[in-house]
Design an enzyme around this catalytic site. Structure first.
Site, mmCIF file in Angstrom:
data_model
loop_
_atom_site.group_PDB
_atom_site.id
_atom_site.type_symbol
_atom_site.label_atom_id
_atom_site.label_comp_id
_atom_site.label_asym_id
_atom_site.label_seq_id
_atom_site.Cartn_x
_atom_site.Cartn_y
_atom_site.Cartn_z
ATOM 1 N N SER A 1 -9.963 -0.717 7.010
ATOM 2 C CA SER A 1 -9.383 -0.519 5.687
ATOM 3 C C SER A 1 -8.635 -1.675 5.075
ATOM 4 O O SER A 1 -8.218 -1.567 3.926
ATOM 5 C CB SER A 1 -8.462 0.705 5.717
ATOM 6 O OG SER A 1 -9.241 1.870 5.894
ATOM 7 N N LYS B 1 0.856 -1.197 0.000
ATOM 8 C CA LYS B 1 0.000 0.000 0.000
ATOM 9 C C LYS B 1 0.888 1.241 0.000
ATOM 10 O O LYS B 1 1.926 1.284 0.693
ATOM 11 C CB LYS B 1 -0.882 -0.034 1.246
ATOM 12 C CG LYS B 1 -1.947 1.070 1.328
ATOM 13 C CD LYS B 1 -2.853 0.825 2.535
ATOM 14 C CE LYS B 1 -3.957 1.877 2.626
ATOM 15 N NZ LYS B 1 -4.853 1.662 3.793
ATOM 16 N N SER C 1 -9.757 1.729 2.911
ATOM 17 C CA SER C 1 -8.913 2.542 2.058
ATOM 18 C C SER C 1 -7.886 1.734 1.274
ATOM 19 O O SER C 1 -7.279 2.282 0.348
ATOM 20 C CB SER C 1 -8.179 3.591 2.899
ATOM 21 O OG SER C 1 -7.370 2.969 3.864
#
Lengths: 488, 488, 101
Positions: free
Chosen positions: A175, A76, A151
């Protein structure tokens, strides 16, 4: 669609497959579909090829590259990677190259994994759909008109689309778990402190944890074993090494007591098919020897409210450093204060600004006690309610996400509508407990016309702090019982 | 501003002293805690506040805080936490300062100043900021074109020591700082050099009609770089505030800056509103709960404190309070004096103290040296030479000067210069007898002198004759005794 | 505290504290949004928390220290390479109008 990490590593270490071949297969997948999915902010193909060659050379020498040998991993883009742009999908950090690696990045690399790229996210990890990215949304590989969740949407999509075998994301209010659920992969939020946050760009410090994405429960366990354990660079990291998870994975659930959280499962807003999936999973667990029943964890109903005071408050402080002085975007001004304010207005997106404002207000003079202070006390009540529940149950179950994947743009008009996606996942972050999402069946989106592809459902397993071992056992049992077959 | 207005008013002062702790590394990271090096050469992700970085607390800083607690009689609550103080300023890497707010590490102590007890509200740990250089406009912040920031100092550990408003005069404030400095130096936690910024003072000053008990509105005075500035600023503020009140106006609670050149304080109020620091508990650091073992370890390594050392020297050496104060306040001076006393063969500690207080100190101040460069045994030898009568006190001054400057033993200097005076009573007695015989007339005039004045004149003449015979090398004291004996 | 809405002036004040130079449009949009979110978040006030300690740290850890040893710092060139503006080995910023608090 997803190549198992355990198998890749075993094959590469044994010389049955080359790391280079494995990598090229994944890069081919990226070439074929990334333009549609947009899982990545950056694909690091050249670095990856170099690394693959190193792994293969090590194997040829008779060395062991490690438990993730040759496994393609996506990171990420809020995890610091030295010399490689790390943007948090924000204009304010566009092009910023950290001078250091996050601890988890060091650990996966040391285990022999190969980074294929930095994945897209909601800006600064604030969102549940990856639509808040400054660089465009990621699309759900199962249905490109829909969101992958957020997210960590990019990491979830990368695993679901076969761009990487495993991925790392971060989970502050859901997330990792929620996008895992929407994309049909496994996603884990470890116990707070089980995985180092050093190098994870902070959103809400007392809630953030780095978490694994994988195509199977076993792969997720492997990845968590590699990244977990004490880090002297993180004062909030648990003192002990990571607990073993693979060894007992197949132990089964006979005799375990499993509670289905009423407030999260029976509440209005949970899609009926999703609720049915949770009950079906519970049923399967009962067939396998567990005792299942409903349980009330009453204050979880206030989780969302407490979260939307605590998380923005901590975020407003964590994001103050983006001021145009030392790195990142700078928009000039007549004096430094003007420069700061213009830089931040230009560099931050709408949702980030909204949360900074909310958080600043919740901490401000005269309001601290009623908002932030009260929320932290409610947090204690939530922890106590969970503790009471865990006196009678070993793990708990609930949906991960109230619905299956929704369409892009469907929930962007009203912030609160978007926030409601996290009602099932938030309580575990507030409590600092472990939780994970396991794919279990599919369903049509509510009200969708026939012919619409069915979309994945995720069932959430919740465990007390440091309860990863029992949590993974239950998750494995759910996986084996899931419609569409287990992963071996 | 005339002095007469000050007489009807009582000044009330509270001092906030920031002391840089002399640890090897910074408070939250391993960068060197070092003054005066090239800018930005002692920085890392943590003290630069780079995205993803996390603080880890320096054990020695905690130990130093506990040492100061012992020295200043502060209580150590069971636990303390760090808090974030949120505000924007370019020398703050995170745009918040990690400090302590409502749960500091030590509270409720005192320091006795000349028999008056000044309360100390608290002493807490916090990190220092970087330093800005203002370019253009003569280096002053208000006329600058731009500024340049160096973060070497960012993250250096500070102990902030806050006194109660118990101080009642500028002189007392100065004495408080001197005693505090000496104490901090004695317990070895800081080199407390105001000129290098390792000791900084802010003064809270208010006035009230003499004899009343209600506190007036206070102003906070910053930028006090020396004790002289402190004295001048307090006097200025007393005059300013009392004049305001006498003119029927109110004193505004504000921050003011001391302008050294202009000899006045200037209001720091800008158009920006008062700071709302939005303090909340630092989530990246866990509480500090000093164990009994830690506190015992600190107690067992406590050195002798200034007040105790002064008392001991006054008692055992019979010196005055003022002299004891100088000896103990000047770094290294008391150590030097005590070692000289330990090396004494003849002579008294009081003699040593006098030499140190006068000639040695003057020499060191003149050259900007510390007593560490001198050999205390040499002073001991000098004192013995005077006590034995080998040289006179007058001669000893020169011998000492040469001894210090050239690092030579006094005995060697006396030999080289042929300074040794005759002290043997037999030898001197023979000369006295010879002179008296040769000056029988003068002796007669002495015996028949009309008054003391005439008698002294004759005696002086005889004394002069003896010393001439001895070519100035007679021990005057012995000669006088012999003369008195012969003439009586 | 039953009304959790903010006035536009309050929102402007918060924006100043947060160093965000919001445009008029942004202020107009944010004011009702923040009010609505706060309304929801303020549900926490329904719970009785008398005598309940706040949870600042979910993990019951205390006394985590590092030894007082120095470790290598970053290379200054690498540090300044990221800087939007640098001069003489330092970070350059536009003029600072006020003293530090």
């Amino acid at each position: 669609m997803n190549d198992s990490a355990l198998e890749i590593a075993a094959d590469v270490r044994a010389g049955r497959r080359s790391a280079r071949d494995v990598l090229e297969e994944h890069l081919a997948q990226i070439a074929a579909r990334e333009a549609d999915v947009h899982a990545f902010n950056l694909v690091t193909a050249d670095d990856a090829r170099k690394r693959a060659e190193e792994i293969d050379a090590a194997v040829a020498r008779g060395d062991d590259p490690g438990p993730l040998a040759g496994v393609p991993v996506a990171l990420k883009d809020n995890l610091c990677t030295r010399g490689i742009p790390t943007t948090c999908s924000s204009r304010i950090l566009e092009g910023w190259r950290p001078p250091y690696d996050a601890t988890v990045v060091q650990r996966v690399r040391a285990a022999g994994a190969i980074t294929v790229g930095k994945t897209n996210l909601d800006e600064f990890a604030m969102g549940s759909s990856t639509e808040n990215s400054a660089f465009g949304p990621t699309r759900n590989p199962r249905d490109l008109s829909r969101v992958p969740g957020g997210s960590s949407g990019g990491s979830a999509a990368a695993v679901a689309a076969g761009f990487a075998s495993i991925a790392l994301g971060s989970d502050t209010g859901g997330s990792v778990r929620q996008p895992a659920s929407l994309c049909g992969v496994v996603g884990v939020k470890p116990t707070y402190g089980a995985v180092s946050r050093y190098g994870l760009i902070a959103f809400a410090s007392s809630l953030d944890q780095v978490g694994p994405f994988a195509g199977s429960v076993a792969d997720a366990a492997l990845l968590l074993e590699v990244i977990g354990g004490h880090d002297p660079c993180d004062s909030t990291s648990i003192a002990e090494p990571a607990p073993p998870l693979l060894a007992d994975l197949e132990r089964g659930v006979d005799g375990l007591r499993i509670g289905i959280v009423e407030e999260l499962t029976d509440t209005e807003g949970i899609q009926p098919d999703v609720k049915a999936a949770v009950e079906a999973a519970a049923s399967a667990l009962a067939d396998a020897g567990a005792k299942t029943e409903r349980v009330s964890v009453a204050s979880t109903m206030y989780g969302l409210s407490a979260y939307y005071l605590i998380a923005p408050a901590e975020a407003s402080s964590n994001l103050a450093r983006y001021d145009g002085v030392r790195y990142g975007l700078r928009v000039d001004g007549a004096d430094v204060a003007e420069m700061n304010a213009r830089t931040r207005d230009a560099g931050f997106g709408r949702e980030v600004k909204r949360r900074i404002m909310l958080g600043t207000y919740a901490l401000s003079a005269g309001y601290y006690d009623a908002y932030y202070g009260q929320a932290q006390r409610v947090r204690t009540l939530i922890i106590r309610d969970f503790e009471r529940a865990y006196e009678q149950f070993d793990v708990l179950l609930s949906p991960t996400s109230p619905t299956v994947a929704f369409e892009l743009g469907a929930k962007t008009a009203d912030p609160l509508t978007m926030y409601l996606n996290d009602i099932c996942t938030i309580p575990s972050n507030l409590a600092g407990h472990a939780a994970m999402s396991v794919p279990f069946g599919e369903a049509l989106p509510a009200g969708a016309p026939s012919g619409t592809p069915a979309l994945p459902i995720g069932v959430q397993v919740l465990a007390p702090a440091r309860g990863e071992q029992v949590m993974f056992r239950v998750a494995r049992a759910i996986e084996m019982a899931s419609p569409g077959g287990s992963r071996t | 501003m005339t002095a007469t207005t000050a007489r009807a008013w009582e000044t009330v002062i509270g001092l906030e002293v920031h002391c840089e702790l002399a640890t090897s590394s910074k408070l939250f990271c391993g960068c060197a805690n070092q003054f005066g090096d090239e800018p930005n050469t002692h920085v890392c992700p943590v003290c630069l506040g780079l995205p993803g970085s996390l603080p880890v607390l320096n054990e020695r800083a905690v130990e130093y805080a506990l040492r100061v607690a012992e020295a200043l009689h502060l209580r150590v609550p069971e636990r303390s936490i760090f808090s974030r103080k949120n505000y924007f300023y370019p020398d703050m890497p995170k745009d918040y300062q990690t400090s302590q707010y409502d749960e500091p590490i030590t509270i409720d102590g005192w320091l006795d100043i000349d028999g008056v007890r000044v309360g100390i509200t608290r002493a807490h740990l916090e990190e220092d900021t970087g330093k800005s250089l203002h370019v253009g406009g003569g280096g002053r912040i208000h006329d600058a074109d731009h500024s340049l920031v160096d973060y070497n100092r960012a993250g250096v550990p500070l102990l902030e020591i806050v006194s109660e408003p118990d101080i009642r005069s500028a002189e007392q404030a100065k004495r408080y700082v001197e005693e505090l400095r000496a104490t901090l130096l004695a317990v070895g936690v800081s080199d407390v050099k105001m000129e290098e910024g390792s000791l900084r003072i802010d003064a809270n000053v208010s006035v009230r009609p003499a004899g009343t008990t209600e506190f007036g509105t206070r102003a906070e005075i910053k930028n006090l770089n020396s004790l002289r500035s402190l004295l001048r600023a307090v006097d200025y503020e007393t005059a300013r505030q009392s004049a305001l009140i006498e003119a029927g106006e109110r004193v505004v609670q504000e921050t003011r800056h001391w302008d050294e050149d202009g000899g006045r304080t200037i209001s720091g109020r800008s158009k920006e509103e008062a700071h709302d620091y939005r303090y909340f508990p630092e989530p990246d650091l866990v509480p500090v709960a000093p164990t009994d073992e830690m506190r015992a370890r600190v107690r067992s390594t406590m050195p002798e404190l200034p007040a105790a050392r002064r008392a001991r020297l006054i008692e055992s050496w019979g010196i005055k309070d003022e002299d004891a104060r100088v000896l103990v306040d000047v770094p290294g001076l008391a150590d030097y004096a005590e070692r000289a006393v330990a090396a004494l063969k003849t002579g008294t500690a009081r003699d040593v103290a006098n030499w140190v207080r006068q000639d040695v100190l003057a020499y060191l101040n003149d050259r900007g040296l510390t007593a560490a460069v001198l050999a205390p045994e040499m002073l001991a030898e000098l004192v013995a030479l005077v006590t034995d009568g080998t040289i006179s006190r007058g001669q000893a001054k020169d011998v000492l000067a040469e001894s210090m400057a050239e690092e030579k033993w006094p005995r060697d200097i006396v030999g080289e210069r042929g300074l040794a005076q005759v002290s043997d009573a037999g030898e001197l007695g023979a000369v006295v007898d010879a002179v008296l015989d040769a000056n029988a007339a003068a002796v007669g005039e002495y015996r028949t002198a009309e008054d003391d004045k005439a008698r002294q004149k004759k005696r002086g003449f005889l004394m002069g004759q003896v010393m001439r015979e001895l070519k100035g090398k007679g021990n005057a004291q012995v000669v006088n005794e012999l003369l008195d004996a012969r003439l009586s | 505290m039953t009304d959790h809405s903010l006035t536009r002036a309050e929102v402007e004040h918060v924006a100043r504290l947060a160093r965000l130079a919001l445009t008029d449009d942004e202020l107009d949009a944010l004011t009702p949004e923040l009010g609505a979110i706060l309304e929801h978040a303020a549900q926490v006030s329904a719970l009785d928390t008398a005598g309940v300690e706040p949870t600042a740290h979910p993990l019951p850890l205390v006394n985590v220290f590092r030894p007082d040893v120095t470790r290598p710092s970053l290379d200054r060139d690498e540090v300044l390479a990221c800087a939007p503006a640098a001069e003489d080995g330092r970070f350059r910023v536009p003029r600072i109008l006020g003293e530090a608090p």
